[in-house]
Enzyme design. Structure first.
Site, PDB file in Angstrom:
ATOM      1  N   HIS A  35      20.387  10.173  -7.781  1.00 45.03           N
ATOM      2  CA  HIS A  35      20.603  10.740  -9.125  1.00 45.03           C
ATOM      3  C   HIS A  35      22.091  11.009  -9.413  1.00 45.03           C
ATOM      4  O   HIS A  35      22.619  10.498 -10.416  1.00 45.03           O
ATOM      5  CB  HIS A  35      19.712  11.973  -9.323  1.00 45.03           C
ATOM      6  CG  HIS A  35      20.127  12.838 -10.459  1.00 45.03           C
ATOM      7  ND1 HIS A  35      19.981  12.439 -11.773  1.00 45.03           N
ATOM      8  CD2 HIS A  35      20.704  14.057 -10.506  1.00 45.03           C
ATOM      9  CE1 HIS A  35      20.455  13.398 -12.564  1.00 45.03           C
ATOM     10  NE2 HIS A  35      20.898  14.390 -11.818  1.00 45.03           N
ATOM     11  N   HIS A  61      27.654  17.240  -8.977  1.00 43.23           N
ATOM     12  CA  HIS A  61      27.221  18.158 -10.043  1.00 43.23           C
ATOM     13  C   HIS A  61      26.015  19.024  -9.695  1.00 43.23           C
ATOM     14  O   HIS A  61      25.858  20.106 -10.247  1.00 43.23           O
ATOM     15  CB  HIS A  61      27.001  17.400 -11.368  1.00 43.23           C
ATOM     16  CG  HIS A  61      25.676  16.707 -11.491  1.00 43.23           C
ATOM     17  ND1 HIS A  61      25.459  15.420 -11.042  1.00 43.23           N
ATOM     18  CD2 HIS A  61      24.488  17.123 -11.999  1.00 43.23           C
ATOM     19  CE1 HIS A  61      24.209  15.076 -11.287  1.00 43.23           C
ATOM     20  NE2 HIS A  61      23.594  16.089 -11.865  1.00 43.23           N
ATOM     21  N   ASP A  62      25.145  18.562  -8.794  1.00 46.10           N
ATOM     22  CA  ASP A  62      23.961  19.376  -8.454  1.00 46.10           C
ATOM     23  C   ASP A  62      24.083  20.057  -7.086  1.00 46.10           C
ATOM     24  O   ASP A  62      23.116  20.675  -6.630  1.00 46.10           O
ATOM     25  CB  ASP A  62      22.691  18.503  -8.480  1.00 46.10           C
ATOM     26  CG  ASP A  62      22.137  18.318  -9.896  1.00 46.10           C
ATOM     27  OD1 ASP A  62      22.277  19.237 -10.720  1.00 46.10           O
ATOM     28  OD2 ASP A  62      21.564  17.243 -10.167  1.00 46.10           O
ATOM     29  N   GLU A  65      24.064  24.033  -7.508  1.00 43.24           N
ATOM     30  CA  GLU A  65      22.780  24.490  -8.055  1.00 43.24           C
ATOM     31  C   GLU A  65      21.624  24.299  -7.067  1.00 43.24           C
ATOM     32  O   GLU A  65      20.751  25.145  -6.962  1.00 43.24           O
ATOM     33  CB  GLU A  65      22.492  23.713  -9.343  1.00 43.24           C
ATOM     34  CG  GLU A  65      21.332  24.267 -10.139  1.00 43.24           C
ATOM     35  CD  GLU A  65      21.248  23.600 -11.504  1.00 43.24           C
ATOM     36  OE1 GLU A  65      22.247  23.633 -12.248  1.00 43.24           O
ATOM     37  OE2 GLU A  65      20.188  23.030 -11.804  1.00 43.24           O
ATOM     38  N   ASP A  66      21.648  23.204  -6.324  1.00 41.55           N
ATOM     39  CA  ASP A  66      20.451  22.833  -5.551  1.00 41.55           C
ATOM     40  C   ASP A  66      20.618  22.822  -4.043  1.00 41.55           C
ATOM     41  O   ASP A  66      19.662  22.478  -3.333  1.00 41.55           O
ATOM     42  CB  ASP A  66      19.977  21.432  -5.986  1.00 41.55           C
ATOM     43  CG  ASP A  66      19.492  21.412  -7.421  1.00 41.55           C
ATOM     44  OD1 ASP A  66      19.069  22.476  -7.902  1.00 41.55           O
ATOM     45  OD2 ASP A  66      19.537  20.346  -8.054  1.00 41.55           O
ATOM     46  N   ASP A 122      24.437  13.337 -17.170  1.00 39.85           N
ATOM     47  CA  ASP A 122      23.297  13.900 -16.422  1.00 39.85           C
ATOM     48  C   ASP A 122      22.035  13.861 -17.283  1.00 39.85           C
ATOM     49  O   ASP A 122      20.954  13.468 -16.810  1.00 39.85           O
ATOM     50  CB  ASP A 122      23.655  15.350 -16.032  1.00 39.85           C
ATOM     51  CG  ASP A 122      22.598  16.039 -15.196  1.00 39.85           C
ATOM     52  OD1 ASP A 122      21.919  15.362 -14.402  1.00 39.85           O
ATOM     53  OD2 ASP A 122      22.457  17.271 -15.329  1.00 39.85           O
TER      54      ASP A 122
HETATM   55  P1  NDP Z   1      12.603  21.220 -15.327  1.00 45.09           P
HETATM   56  O1  NDP Z   1      11.486  21.119 -16.278  1.00 45.09           O
HETATM   57  O2  NDP Z   1      13.913  21.501 -15.918  1.00 45.09           O
HETATM   58  O3  NDP Z   1      12.645  19.871 -14.429  1.00 45.09           O
HETATM   59  C1  NDP Z   1      13.429  18.850 -14.859  1.00 45.09           C
HETATM   60  C2  NDP Z   1      14.640  18.730 -13.981  1.00 45.09           C
HETATM   61  O4  NDP Z   1      14.222  18.236 -12.709  1.00 45.09           O
HETATM   62  C3  NDP Z   1      15.609  17.711 -14.529  1.00 45.09           C
HETATM   63  O5  NDP Z   1      16.504  18.332 -15.430  1.00 45.09           O
HETATM   64  C4  NDP Z   1      16.261  17.207 -13.273  1.00 45.09           C
HETATM   65  O6  NDP Z   1      17.300  18.133 -12.980  1.00 45.09           O
HETATM   66  C5  NDP Z   1      15.186  17.326 -12.199  1.00 45.09           C
HETATM   67  N1  NDP Z   1      14.442  16.106 -11.846  1.00 45.09           N
HETATM   68  C6  NDP Z   1      14.106  15.724 -10.590  1.00 45.09           C
HETATM   69  N2  NDP Z   1      13.396  14.593 -10.612  1.00 45.09           N
HETATM   70  C7  NDP Z   1      13.286  14.201 -11.886  1.00 45.09           C
HETATM   71  C8  NDP Z   1      12.681  13.080 -12.512  1.00 45.09           C
HETATM   72  N3  NDP Z   1      12.031  12.137 -11.816  1.00 45.09           N
HETATM   73  N4  NDP Z   1      12.735  12.981 -13.847  1.00 45.09           N
HETATM   74  C9  NDP Z   1      13.383  13.926 -14.566  1.00 45.09           C
HETATM   75  N5  NDP Z   1      13.989  15.016 -14.033  1.00 45.09           N
HETATM   76  C10 NDP Z   1      13.938  15.161 -12.687  1.00 45.09           C
HETATM   77  O7  NDP Z   1      12.432  22.302 -14.259  1.00 45.09           O
HETATM   78  P2  NDP Z   1      11.172  23.020 -13.732  1.00 45.09           P
HETATM   79  O8  NDP Z   1      10.210  22.057 -13.128  1.00 45.09           O
HETATM   80  O9  NDP Z   1      11.759  24.061 -12.880  1.00 45.09           O
HETATM   81  O10 NDP Z   1      10.491  23.674 -15.052  1.00 45.09           O
HETATM   82  C11 NDP Z   1      11.168  24.620 -15.847  1.00 45.09           C
HETATM   83  C12 NDP Z   1      10.852  24.557 -17.345  1.00 45.09           C
HETATM   84  O11 NDP Z   1       9.719  23.761 -17.689  1.00 45.09           O
HETATM   85  C13 NDP Z   1      10.585  25.923 -17.918  1.00 45.09           C
HETATM   86  O12 NDP Z   1      11.340  26.083 -19.106  1.00 45.09           O
HETATM   87  C14 NDP Z   1       9.079  25.921 -18.241  1.00 45.09           C
HETATM   88  O13 NDP Z   1       8.794  26.779 -19.324  1.00 45.09           O
HETATM   89  C15 NDP Z   1       8.844  24.493 -18.563  1.00 45.09           C
HETATM   90  N6  NDP Z   1       7.462  24.091 -18.281  1.00 45.09           N
HETATM   91  C16 NDP Z   1       6.777  23.387 -19.235  1.00 45.09           C
HETATM   92  C17 NDP Z   1       5.493  22.973 -18.999  1.00 45.09           C
HETATM   93  C18 NDP Z   1       4.785  22.172 -20.047  1.00 45.09           C
HETATM   94  O14 NDP Z   1       3.699  21.674 -19.799  1.00 45.09           O
HETATM   95  N7  NDP Z   1       5.350  21.994 -21.225  1.00 45.09           N
HETATM   96  C19 NDP Z   1       4.788  23.282 -17.752  1.00 45.09           C
HETATM   97  C20 NDP Z   1       5.599  23.994 -16.811  1.00 45.09           C
HETATM   98  C21 NDP Z   1       6.875  24.375 -17.095  1.00 45.09           C
HETATM   99  P3  NDP Z   1      18.633  17.791 -12.151  1.00 45.09           P
HETATM  100  O15 NDP Z   1      19.504  16.915 -12.934  1.00 45.09           O
HETATM  101  O16 NDP Z   1      19.213  19.162 -11.923  1.00 45.09           O
HETATM  102  O17 NDP Z   1      18.114  17.177 -10.912  1.00 45.09           O
HETATM  103 ZN    ZN Z   2      21.526  16.332 -12.400  1.00 45.59          ZN
END
Ligand code: NDP
Ligand code: ZN
Length: 181
Positions: A35, A61-62, A65-66, A122
């Protein structure tokens, strides 16, 4: 030139080491490091960025955070400018998930030029993943909500690169079409 390549390779080595053992959320659980590499590649290929500190910011960048990495670690290894870029794209994990999402929208309005480039790249990488390699347990509704949120963040970032913005819009349009079909 050699110094730039050397710093870039150092960032790749550092990020790969920190993210070792981590996987993305897609069905095949891709190695996490793919990523940040993709984010740097978008900046280079689409926006034509050759500023090595911005590219290192993308690779790293991550990490804060991670992974177990501090901004001080980044500053010591890569300098203050790279650390500032990483800082700008790092979420405050003491906030609840919903507040974190809102904070990204709010912070985007006063992000630096370099931070905006990394942030938008990103979001492009993630929306393309949401379209083609989405987290295995995400409903259509959740994928759409992610795209809407990413659009709000990017609208506030106002990146200086028209090419990057136009690639974001194309990626968003294709992602929406793909999800609806
Ligand atoms: P996210 O929903 O933010 O997860 C997305 C993040 O995961 C991306 O920004 C990315 O961050 C990373 N990531 C890793 N693999 C993938 C991939 N294959 N595709 C896309 N992104 C990927 O985080 P959470 O799972 O912690 O959920 C938090 C939010 O989701 C809350 O606001 C909650 O309210 C909402 N939510 C909504 C639901 C619904 O059904 N609508 C259900 C549950 C939660 P990076 O670039 O940092 O890796
Ligand atoms: Zn990222």
């Amino acid at each position: 030139m050699m110094e730039n390549i050397s710093l870039f390779l150092k960032a790749l080595h550092f990020a790969a080491d920190k993210h070792r053992g981590q996987r993305r959320k897609d069905e095949s659980a891709s190695p996490y490091i793919n990523h940040p590499i993709y984010v740097a590649q978008i900046l280079s290929d689409i926006a034509g960025i050759d500023d090595v500190e911005v590219l290192c910011g993308a690779i790293l960048h991550d990490t804060v955070e991670d992974t177990e990495t501090s901004l001080n670690d980044i500053e010591l290894a890569f300098g203050l400018r790279v650390a500032r870029i990483v800082e700008e794209v790092t979420d405050d994990k003491s906030l609840a998930k919903g507040a974190r999402k809102q904070a990204q929208i709010d912070h985007a309005t006063h992000i630096s030029r370099e931070g905006a480039l990394v942030k938008v790249a990103d979001k492009i990488a993630n929306i393309r993943d949401v379209a083609s390699n989405p987290p295995s347990d995400w409903s259509t509704k959740r994928r759409k909500e992610y795209l809407d949120w990413a659009e709000e963040v990017v609208t506030n970032c106002k990146p200086e690169s028209p090419e990057l913005l136009s690639y974001f819009e194309d990626s968003l349009g294709s992602a929406r079409k793909g999800i609806d079909s």
